[in-house]
Write an enzyme that holds these catalytic residues in place. Sequence first.
Site, PDB file in Angstrom:
ATOM      1  N   THR A 138      34.095  43.958  40.324  1.00  0.00           N
ATOM      2  CA  THR A 138      32.360  44.622  40.176  1.00  0.00           C
ATOM      3  C   THR A 138      32.831  44.541  38.606  1.00  0.00           C
ATOM      4  O   THR A 138      33.202  44.994  37.746  1.00  0.00           O
ATOM      5  CB  THR A 138      32.798  46.465  40.776  1.00  0.00           C
ATOM      6  OG1 THR A 138      33.196  45.937  41.919  1.00  0.00           O
ATOM      7  CG2 THR A 138      31.827  47.055  40.220  1.00  0.00           C
ATOM      8  N   ASN A 226      28.469  52.343  44.937  1.00  0.00           N
ATOM      9  CA  ASN A 226      29.238  53.116  44.802  1.00  0.00           C
ATOM     10  C   ASN A 226      29.156  54.432  43.973  1.00  0.00           C
ATOM     11  O   ASN A 226      29.601  55.350  44.018  1.00  0.00           O
ATOM     12  CB  ASN A 226      29.945  52.770  43.719  1.00  0.00           C
ATOM     13  CG  ASN A 226      31.088  51.836  44.089  1.00  0.00           C
ATOM     14  OD1 ASN A 226      30.844  52.272  45.740  1.00  0.00           O
ATOM     15  ND2 ASN A 226      32.395  50.981  43.695  1.00  0.00           N
ATOM     16  N   PHE A 228      26.262  56.050  44.580  1.00  0.00           N
ATOM     17  CA  PHE A 228      25.004  56.830  45.499  1.00  0.00           C
ATOM     18  C   PHE A 228      25.982  57.323  46.352  1.00  0.00           C
ATOM     19  O   PHE A 228      26.022  58.853  46.356  1.00  0.00           O
ATOM     20  CB  PHE A 228      24.048  56.056  45.861  1.00  0.00           C
ATOM     21  CG  PHE A 228      22.991  55.947  44.973  1.00  0.00           C
ATOM     22  CD1 PHE A 228      22.284  55.141  43.982  1.00  0.00           C
ATOM     23  CD2 PHE A 228      21.276  55.862  46.074  1.00  0.00           C
ATOM     24  CE1 PHE A 228      21.611  55.223  43.177  1.00  0.00           C
ATOM     25  CE2 PHE A 228      20.252  56.489  45.611  1.00  0.00           C
ATOM     26  CZ  PHE A 228      20.080  56.298  44.173  1.00  0.00           C
ATOM     27  N   LEU A 229      27.350  55.980  46.564  1.00  0.00           N
ATOM     28  CA  LEU A 229      27.952  56.951  47.642  1.00  0.00           C
ATOM     29  C   LEU A 229      28.517  58.399  47.067  1.00  0.00           C
ATOM     30  O   LEU A 229      29.113  59.442  47.195  1.00  0.00           O
ATOM     31  CB  LEU A 229      29.471  56.143  47.617  1.00  0.00           C
ATOM     32  CG  LEU A 229      28.167  55.149  48.796  1.00  0.00           C
ATOM     33  CD1 LEU A 229      29.767  53.349  48.993  1.00  0.00           C
ATOM     34  CD2 LEU A 229      28.670  55.507  50.506  1.00  0.00           C
ATOM     35  N   CYS A 278      37.720  53.023  42.252  1.00  0.00           N
ATOM     36  CA  CYS A 278      36.227  52.228  41.952  1.00  0.00           C
ATOM     37  C   CYS A 278      35.313  53.791  41.227  1.00  0.00           C
ATOM     38  O   CYS A 278      34.691  53.180  40.407  1.00  0.00           O
ATOM     39  CB  CYS A 278      35.708  51.576  42.915  1.00  0.00           C
ATOM     40  SG  CYS A 278      36.302  50.159  43.153  1.00  0.00           S
TER      41      CYS A 278
HETATM   42  N1  NAI Z   1      39.806  48.100  45.654  1.00  0.00           N
HETATM   43  C1  NAI Z   1      38.963  48.032  46.152  1.00  0.00           C
HETATM   44  O1  NAI Z   1      38.901  48.609  47.868  1.00  0.00           O
HETATM   45  C2  NAI Z   1      37.681  47.591  46.246  1.00  0.00           C
HETATM   46  C3  NAI Z   1      37.276  46.569  44.272  1.00  0.00           C
HETATM   47  N2  NAI Z   1      36.177  46.609  43.658  1.00  0.00           N
HETATM   48  C4  NAI Z   1      36.244  45.847  42.925  1.00  0.00           C
HETATM   49  O2  NAI Z   1      37.576  44.615  42.885  1.00  0.00           O
HETATM   50  C5  NAI Z   1      37.746  44.246  41.932  1.00  0.00           C
HETATM   51  C6  NAI Z   1      39.523  44.062  42.233  1.00  0.00           C
HETATM   52  O3  NAI Z   1      39.809  45.025  42.732  1.00  0.00           O
HETATM   53  P1  NAI Z   1      41.288  44.941  42.968  1.00  0.00           P
HETATM   54  O4  NAI Z   1      41.683  43.731  44.118  1.00  0.00           O
HETATM   55  O5  NAI Z   1      41.824  46.854  43.671  1.00  0.00           O
HETATM   56  O6  NAI Z   1      42.310  44.726  42.021  1.00  0.00           O
HETATM   57  P2  NAI Z   1      43.558  44.853  42.226  1.00  0.00           P
HETATM   58  O7  NAI Z   1      44.196  45.474  40.743  1.00  0.00           O
HETATM   59  O8  NAI Z   1      44.718  44.804  43.019  1.00  0.00           O
HETATM   60  O9  NAI Z   1      44.358  43.549  42.096  1.00  0.00           O
HETATM   61  C7  NAI Z   1      43.649  42.552  40.821  1.00  0.00           C
HETATM   62  C8  NAI Z   1      45.008  41.400  40.477  1.00  0.00           C
HETATM   63  O10 NAI Z   1      44.380  40.469  39.769  1.00  0.00           O
HETATM   64  C9  NAI Z   1      44.991  40.112  39.154  1.00  0.00           C
HETATM   65  N3  NAI Z   1      45.183  38.794  37.979  1.00  0.00           N
HETATM   66  C10 NAI Z   1      44.378  39.851  36.160  1.00  0.00           C
HETATM   67  N4  NAI Z   1      44.352  38.912  35.977  1.00  0.00           N
HETATM   68  C11 NAI Z   1      44.494  37.624  36.060  1.00  0.00           C
HETATM   69  C12 NAI Z   1      44.104  35.941  35.727  1.00  0.00           C
HETATM   70  N5  NAI Z   1      43.712  36.596  34.987  1.00  0.00           N
HETATM   71  N6  NAI Z   1      44.931  35.447  36.937  1.00  0.00           N
HETATM   72  C13 NAI Z   1      45.808  35.405  37.905  1.00  0.00           C
HETATM   73  N7  NAI Z   1      45.465  36.654  38.679  1.00  0.00           N
HETATM   74  C14 NAI Z   1      44.765  37.808  37.567  1.00  0.00           C
HETATM   75  C15 NAI Z   1      46.342  41.482  38.971  1.00  0.00           C
HETATM   76  O11 NAI Z   1      47.498  40.712  38.885  1.00  0.00           O
HETATM   77  C16 NAI Z   1      46.072  41.766  40.129  1.00  0.00           C
HETATM   78  O12 NAI Z   1      47.172  41.482  40.937  1.00  0.00           O
HETATM   79  C17 NAI Z   1      37.988  44.699  41.008  1.00  0.00           C
HETATM   80  O13 NAI Z   1      36.327  44.581  39.865  1.00  0.00           O
HETATM   81  C18 NAI Z   1      37.590  46.296  41.662  1.00  0.00           C
HETATM   82  O14 NAI Z   1      36.714  47.426  40.824  1.00  0.00           O
HETATM   83  C19 NAI Z   1      35.254  46.006  44.840  1.00  0.00           C
HETATM   84  C20 NAI Z   1      35.122  47.443  46.488  1.00  0.00           C
HETATM   85  C21 NAI Z   1      36.589  47.246  46.852  1.00  0.00           C
HETATM   86  O1  UGA Z   2      34.255  49.546  45.292  1.00  0.00           O
HETATM   87  C1  UGA Z   2      34.624  49.887  46.102  1.00  0.00           C
HETATM   88  O2  UGA Z   2      36.068  50.062  45.078  1.00  0.00           O
HETATM   89  C2  UGA Z   2      34.774  50.895  46.999  1.00  0.00           C
HETATM   90  O3  UGA Z   2      34.783  52.512  46.611  1.00  0.00           O
HETATM   91  C3  UGA Z   2      34.612  53.014  47.895  1.00  0.00           C
HETATM   92  O4  UGA Z   2      35.366  52.608  48.812  1.00  0.00           O
HETATM   93  P1  UGA Z   2      36.603  54.201  48.282  1.00  0.00           P
HETATM   94  O5  UGA Z   2      37.420  54.137  47.149  1.00  0.00           O
HETATM   95  O6  UGA Z   2      37.989  52.752  49.145  1.00  0.00           O
HETATM   96  O7  UGA Z   2      36.910  54.449  49.552  1.00  0.00           O
HETATM   97  P2  UGA Z   2      35.720  55.953  50.068  1.00  0.00           P
HETATM   98  O8  UGA Z   2      36.207  55.865  51.178  1.00  0.00           O
HETATM   99  O9  UGA Z   2      35.115  55.088  49.734  1.00  0.00           O
HETATM  100  O10 UGA Z   2      36.710  57.383  49.816  1.00  0.00           O
HETATM  101  C4  UGA Z   2      36.516  57.558  47.586  1.00  0.00           C
HETATM  102  C5  UGA Z   2      37.085  58.565  47.751  1.00  0.00           C
HETATM  103  O11 UGA Z   2      35.696  59.537  48.276  1.00  0.00           O
HETATM  104  C6  UGA Z   2      36.962  60.310  49.214  1.00  0.00           C
HETATM  105  N1  UGA Z   2      35.609  61.078  50.189  1.00  0.00           N
HETATM  106  C7  UGA Z   2      34.738  59.964  50.873  1.00  0.00           C
HETATM  107  C8  UGA Z   2      33.612  60.129  51.857  1.00  0.00           C
HETATM  108  C9  UGA Z   2      33.367  61.864  52.326  1.00  0.00           C
HETATM  109  O12 UGA Z   2      32.352  61.994  52.907  1.00  0.00           O
HETATM  110  N2  UGA Z   2      34.470  62.748  51.280  1.00  0.00           N
HETATM  111  C10 UGA Z   2      35.122  62.134  49.793  1.00  0.00           C
HETATM  112  O13 UGA Z   2      36.133  63.089  49.222  1.00  0.00           O
HETATM  113  C11 UGA Z   2      37.907  59.800  49.643  1.00  0.00           C
HETATM  114  O14 UGA Z   2      37.889  61.086  49.946  1.00  0.00           O
HETATM  115  C12 UGA Z   2      38.197  59.143  47.924  1.00  0.00           C
HETATM  116  O15 UGA Z   2      38.576  59.964  47.633  1.00  0.00           O
HETATM  117  C13 UGA Z   2      33.220  52.156  49.066  1.00  0.00           C
HETATM  118  O16 UGA Z   2      32.864  53.297  50.086  1.00  0.00           O
HETATM  119  C14 UGA Z   2      33.436  50.474  49.266  1.00  0.00           C
HETATM  120  O17 UGA Z   2      32.206  50.435  49.625  1.00  0.00           O
HETATM  121  C15 UGA Z   2      33.407  50.046  47.848  1.00  0.00           C
HETATM  122  O18 UGA Z   2      33.747  49.086  47.996  1.00  0.00           O
END
Ligand code: NAI
Ligand code: UGA
Length: 472
Positions: A138, A226, A228-229, A278
Amino acid sequence: MSDTQAIPTEIKRICCIGAGYVGGPTMAMIAHKCPQIDVTVVDINPQRIAQWNSDELPIYEPGLDEIVKEARGRNLSFSTNVDQGIDQAEMVFISVNTPTKTFGVGAGRAANLEYVEKCARQIARVSTGHKIVVEKSTLPVRTAEAVKRILSSGETKASFQVLSNPEFLAEGTAIDDLLAPDRVLIGGECANAIESLVNIYANWVPRERLLTTNLWSSELSKLTANAFLAQRVSSINAISALCEATEADVDEVARAIGTDSRIGPKFLKSSVGFGGSCFQKDILNLVYLCEYFGLPEVANYWEQVVAMNDYQKRRFVTRILRTMFNTVSDKKIGIWGFAFKKDTNDTRESAAIYVCRDLLLEKARLDIYDPKVPQDQIKRDLMWALTDQGAMSSEQAQAAIEENVRFADGCLPSATDAHAIAVLTEWDEFADVDFQAVHQVMKKPAFVFDGRNVLKDMDLRQLGFDYYGIGF
Ligand SMILES: NC(=O)C1=CN([C@@H]2O[C@H](COP(=O)(O)OP(=O)(O)OC[C@H]3O[C@@H](n4cnc5c(N)ncnc54)[C@H](O)[C@@H]3O)[C@@H](O)[C@H]2O)C=CC1
Ligand SMILES: O=C(O)[C@H]1O[C@H](OP(=O)(O)OP(=O)(O)OC[C@H]2O[C@@H](n3ccc(=O)[nH]c3=O)[C@H](O)[C@@H]2O)[C@H](O)[C@@H](O)[C@@H]1O
């Protein structure tokens, strides 16, 4: 920046930099659905890669184990050799972390793009021939501009196309979200490059759900989604405070407004506050961008979403204190759940961190039970929270944790001799607990503060508990 004719639209080798919550599951799904494509996930963290190559994956996500085990060794591999991964791939995803900056200009708001930039520089250094670079992380709108400049400043003769393909999966439902996404968003400038990524997803996602836009719309849509959610959660949480003051019931209000098809029922569950890696990070980033582009009114508008979330977390602790005769000092409180939501072991920005910190600052004794979060992680989170902004020195925080934090291996032990229970994550198993037994082992009055309203239908007041939920 490249000879677009030379870009293949059928990709055979993919590399993903970053084996985290997004890179791991997303690439596992591509490998699972596209056995004809070789997928390598690389990371600089050797421990994480070793876990991906073991039976104990580094993240807990329902359904993930099966998908990884099916594809690993066939067309899915995990490696620390980042150079080789990049070199051998036709398409490179950047899926590294983009946390909030903690230093310098924009500290506390702007995204720290250091890791993304390092990836771009490494891709520029290692690459030969044509590569498609995909922003999966992101990122603030216009980051692709910087990525393109870095890529084209490399000394090799390689050429690149940059796409934006933000990820919308939510933790705890990542596999279902990846299997059947509402949409996949692909932003880019080159039709061939866009088509090559569309072709990958088209292996399992219906074409009408593959949205293509320009680069900047795609980057900005992710932050906006994100925002808006999170805004919906803050809006219903704001109303929860008013419900508590007026005998309205927030769940009834949510149902009443959610049946209006223009509003819709999702993301209206009032809680102790949203967490996760996030929502806060991305809204703060949006706020920073608005300020940067000279739009203070827009920045102020979105900042309120985070302010309301902080208020909700504080309000929960204040209610505990007021109800428990204005002191929790030396009282045991059973903490049920520490993850930021159910079905994940992730604690990043979990409301539990802040609630536990404030209770520890009030000298409460905590007995924490979470079915998935390791104890060491909880200790690290509390250590950080207690020392953040100088609330305590490291020594004081260490002593407070040693003295006042215990870990239970179930709900009943966590409740034994407790003055109160605070439910901070909505784990399904909490509803299966024998509450008569819980009432027997607790001190009286037996307080329950349900930060998720998951015990609302359990008739706890009938069983003798002093039960408080959110927003009623
Ligand atoms: N966690 C989630 O549910 C979501 C996250 N995102 C976005 O996706 C991106 C990644 O998030 P996560 O997977 O949660 O992060 P994370 O922290 O779990 O994983 C990132 C990984 O990248 C590695 N890394 C960092 N710099 C590096 C480099 N130069 N070379 C190789 N590896 C490297 C780190 O060691 C780490 O294992 C962020 O921008 C986040 O905002 C988007 C949607 C959902
Ligand atoms: O960019 C991201 O990291 C992601 O962030 C959120 O996903 P996530 O944070 O994994 O989980 P959510 O289900 O969105 O919940 C986020 C937080 O809001 C809380 N929540 C969610 C929904 C609700 O009605 N009420 C509420 O308190 C959850 O308990 C949690 O603490 C978005 O839902 C994903 O679409 C997005 O990809």
